[in-house]
Write an enzyme that holds these catalytic residues in place. Structure first.
Site, PDB file in Angstrom:
ATOM      1  N   SER A 127       0.823  -1.203   0.000  1.00 24.67           N
ATOM      2  CA  SER A 127       0.000   0.000   0.000  1.00 24.67           C
ATOM      3  C   SER A 127       0.868   1.268   0.000  1.00 24.67           C
ATOM      4  O   SER A 127       1.751   1.397  -0.844  1.00 24.67           O
ATOM      5  CB  SER A 127      -0.939  -0.063   1.214  1.00 24.67           C
ATOM      6  N   ASP A 270      -8.559  -5.847  -5.386  1.00 26.93           N
ATOM      7  CA  ASP A 270      -8.178  -4.592  -4.713  1.00 26.93           C
ATOM      8  C   ASP A 270      -9.022  -3.416  -5.232  1.00 26.93           C
ATOM      9  O   ASP A 270      -9.018  -3.113  -6.418  1.00 26.93           O
ATOM     10  CB  ASP A 270      -6.684  -4.323  -4.964  1.00 26.93           C
ATOM     11  N   HIS A 303      -8.178  -5.036  -0.935  1.00 25.96           N
ATOM     12  CA  HIS A 303      -6.866  -4.446  -0.665  1.00 25.96           C
ATOM     13  C   HIS A 303      -6.161  -5.089   0.545  1.00 25.96           C
ATOM     14  O   HIS A 303      -4.971  -5.407   0.495  1.00 25.96           O
ATOM     15  CB  HIS A 303      -7.052  -2.942  -0.447  1.00 25.96           C
TER      16      HIS A 303
HETATM   17  N1  LIG Z   1      -4.934  -2.017   6.676  1.00 22.96           N
HETATM   18  C1  LIG Z   1      -4.062  -1.085   6.052  1.00 22.96           C
HETATM   19  C2  LIG Z   1      -4.821  -0.378   4.952  1.00 22.96           C
HETATM   20  C3  LIG Z   1      -4.016   0.558   4.119  1.00 22.96           C
HETATM   21  O1  LIG Z   1      -3.114  -0.159   3.341  1.00 22.96           O
HETATM   22  C4  LIG Z   1      -3.535  -0.092   7.049  1.00 22.96           C
HETATM   23  O2  LIG Z   1      -4.247   0.212   7.995  1.00 22.96           O
HETATM   24  O3  LIG Z   1      -2.413   0.353   6.893  1.00 22.96           O
END
Ligand SMILES: N[C@@H](CCO)C(=O)O
Ligand SMILES: CC(=O)SCCNC(=O)CCNC(=O)[C@H](O)C(C)(C)COP(=O)(O)OP(=O)(O)OC[C@H]1O[C@@H](n2cnc3c(N)ncnc32)[C@H](O)[C@@H]1OP(=O)(O)O
EC number: 2.3.1.31
Length: 321
Positions: A127, A270, A303
């Protein structure tokens, strides 16, 4: 918490290149620095440098005898400056809109220079962390052996920027900013299919709070307990700056010159960094001549699958480590 180290350095904010002192907190796991190949792990939006151990968020991937084996590698993880990790109020960045993922990437390279690590065996991140990994590779195309961006992209899409704008509105106007922002964001990190199969009809009743609401409240509270507002505002803002100044020509030059072996790991469902946009990035870089592979996690979870589908992730990563 594993031992947290701090480097004080100067960052040059975009676009005016104003200098600002930043504190870069980091942790080291596995082999001592300079005695083994170094793997940099970039955390996601609300993650931190504790990648393994008792509180580690990636224990199933990094550890002794795990796929990223601490018997063989030095694992280094920076906290994005201003993420609040380290509990020093002066380290929060109140002028957060002056920062971009490119600036954070430059700060990470400065940290590596300070630690005398000119070459990395790998950078891996999911991410937001994966997008900073892309920025780092673009800044030093010959310094990384393996680049492994997961569930991310080189540039923020309009869809993602729109999500960031809504998150910011919630953060600015809600009475429970972190909690409500997390509730909204959790839906983006999952899929309708994932949410719909989580709760059974038997769990629902007219006089009770709906289980999905309980679940969202649970995650909202959890973030509120572990995150500070200014820190989350910065993290959210950074998402819309991914690849902000990146031109087509830079992408082409990067593909033509980089010595990095790139392995993109995507999630087929995603909804934050869509598979279609990641596929386009892959096709473009491949066409320009980059050494690049495209791998896919198959999941209904969307995601967040990079934090759920560990077996698939282990299988995809195994050949690289
Ligand atoms: N679950 C992830 C989502 C964003 O990539 C976080 O809280 O960083
Ligand atoms: C890569 C990085 O940098 S890490 C990023 C930062 N870390 C995170 O974002 C992790 C936050 N956690 C999560 O998002 C998830 O727990 C994940 C992704 C780790 C796992 O996802 P899932 O397996 O789908 O778990 P789920 O989202 O249902 O969460 C499980 C929790 O919800 C709770 N829960 C589930 N249903 C309900 C409900 N109806 N009511 C209240 N709580 C509920 C469970 O009790 C469990 O609690 P626990 O984690 O304290 O044991």
């Amino acid at each position: 918490m594993h031992h947290l180290h701090t480097i004080q350095l100067t960052a040059y904010r975009l676009p005016d290149q104003t200098a600002q002192t930043l504190y870069l907190n980091y942790e080291i796991f596995g082999q001592p620095l300079h005695q083994a190949p170094v793997i940099l792990v970039n955390h996601a939006l609300t993650g931190n440098s504790t990648v393994t151990g008792e509180q580690g968020w990636w224990n199933q991937v990094i550890g002794y005898d795990q796929v990223i084996d601490l018997n063989r590698y030095t694992v280094l993880a920076f906290n994005i400056p201003g993420n609040g990790y380290g509990n020093k109020p002066e380290q929060l960045l109140l002028n957060y809109t002056a920062f971009t993922t490119a600036v954070i990437a430059d700060v990470f390279w400065k940290g590596l220079d300070f630690l005398r690590v000119p070459q990395l065996y790998a950078i891996i991140g999911g991410s937001l962390g994966g997008s900073i990994a892309w920025e780092m590779a673009l800044q030093r195309p010959e310094a990384i052996h393996h680049l492994i961006p997961i569930a991310t992209n080189v540039q923020a899409s309009d869809w993602l920027i729109g999500q960031v704008v809504v998150q910011e509105a919630i953060l600015n106007h809600s009475k429970h900013p972190l909690e409500d922002a997390r509730k909204h964001a959790m839906l983006l990190y999952r899929t309708p299919e994932s949410i719909n199969q989580k709760f059974t009809r038997e769990q629902q009743s007219m006089d009770q709070i709906h289980p999905v609401e309980q679940w969202l409240t649970y995650h909202g509270h959890a973030l509120q307990k572990r995150f500070q507002l200014a820190a989350y505002q910065l993290m959210n803002h950074l998402l819309q700056t991914i690849g902000k100044a990146l031109t087509e020509e830079q992408v082409k030059q990067f593909a033509l010159t980089t010595t990095t072996q790139i392995t993109m790991i995507t999630v087929d469902s995603d909804g934050m960094f869509t598979q279609k946009e990641q596929r386009e990035t892959y096709c473009k870089l491949y066409a320009y001549g980059a050494d690049i592979q495209y791998k896919e996690i198959q999941s209904i979870h969307g995601h967040d699958a990079f934090l759920i589908e560990y077996q698939q992730l282990q299988t995809l990563l195994q050949p690289l480590f």
